[in-house]
Scaffold this motif. Structure first.
Motif: not given
Length: 90
Positions: A74-75, A77-79, A81
């Motif tokens: 998740i981190a 993928k969040l990076r 954004l």
């Protein structure tokens, strides 16, 4: 100029102390792992589970591993954004 013999000697400069630190860390690691080994053998305590799937061997370890891997993914993928441009502060 200063003589190399005049330099301050530190505790870890002596090679004998490297072994002391290594064996000290090894002893601490063994002492910390004893409760885990005993709980694997159900010697220390008996688990009173709420749900039947909690009886799976090493369920909590596997659950923690899956959650950790999920957080990392998740981190990543969040990076994408939240990432700033390389010259953002210029």
């Amino acid at each position: 100029m200063s003589n190399p013999d005049d330099e301050k000697k530190y505790w870890l400069d002596d090679p004998k102390n490297h072994d002391k630190v290594f064996y000290g860390v090894l002893v601490i690691a063994v002492l910390v792992s004893i409760p885990d080994v005993l709980s694997l053998l159900n010697i220390v305590y008996h688990k009173h589970v709420e749900f039947e799937f909690e009886n799976i061997f090493e369920f909590y370890s596997l659950y923690g591993l899956v959650c950790y891997v999920g957080l990392v993914l998740i981190a990543k993928k969040l990076r994408v954004l939240l990432k700033r441009d390389e010259d953002y502060y210029d």
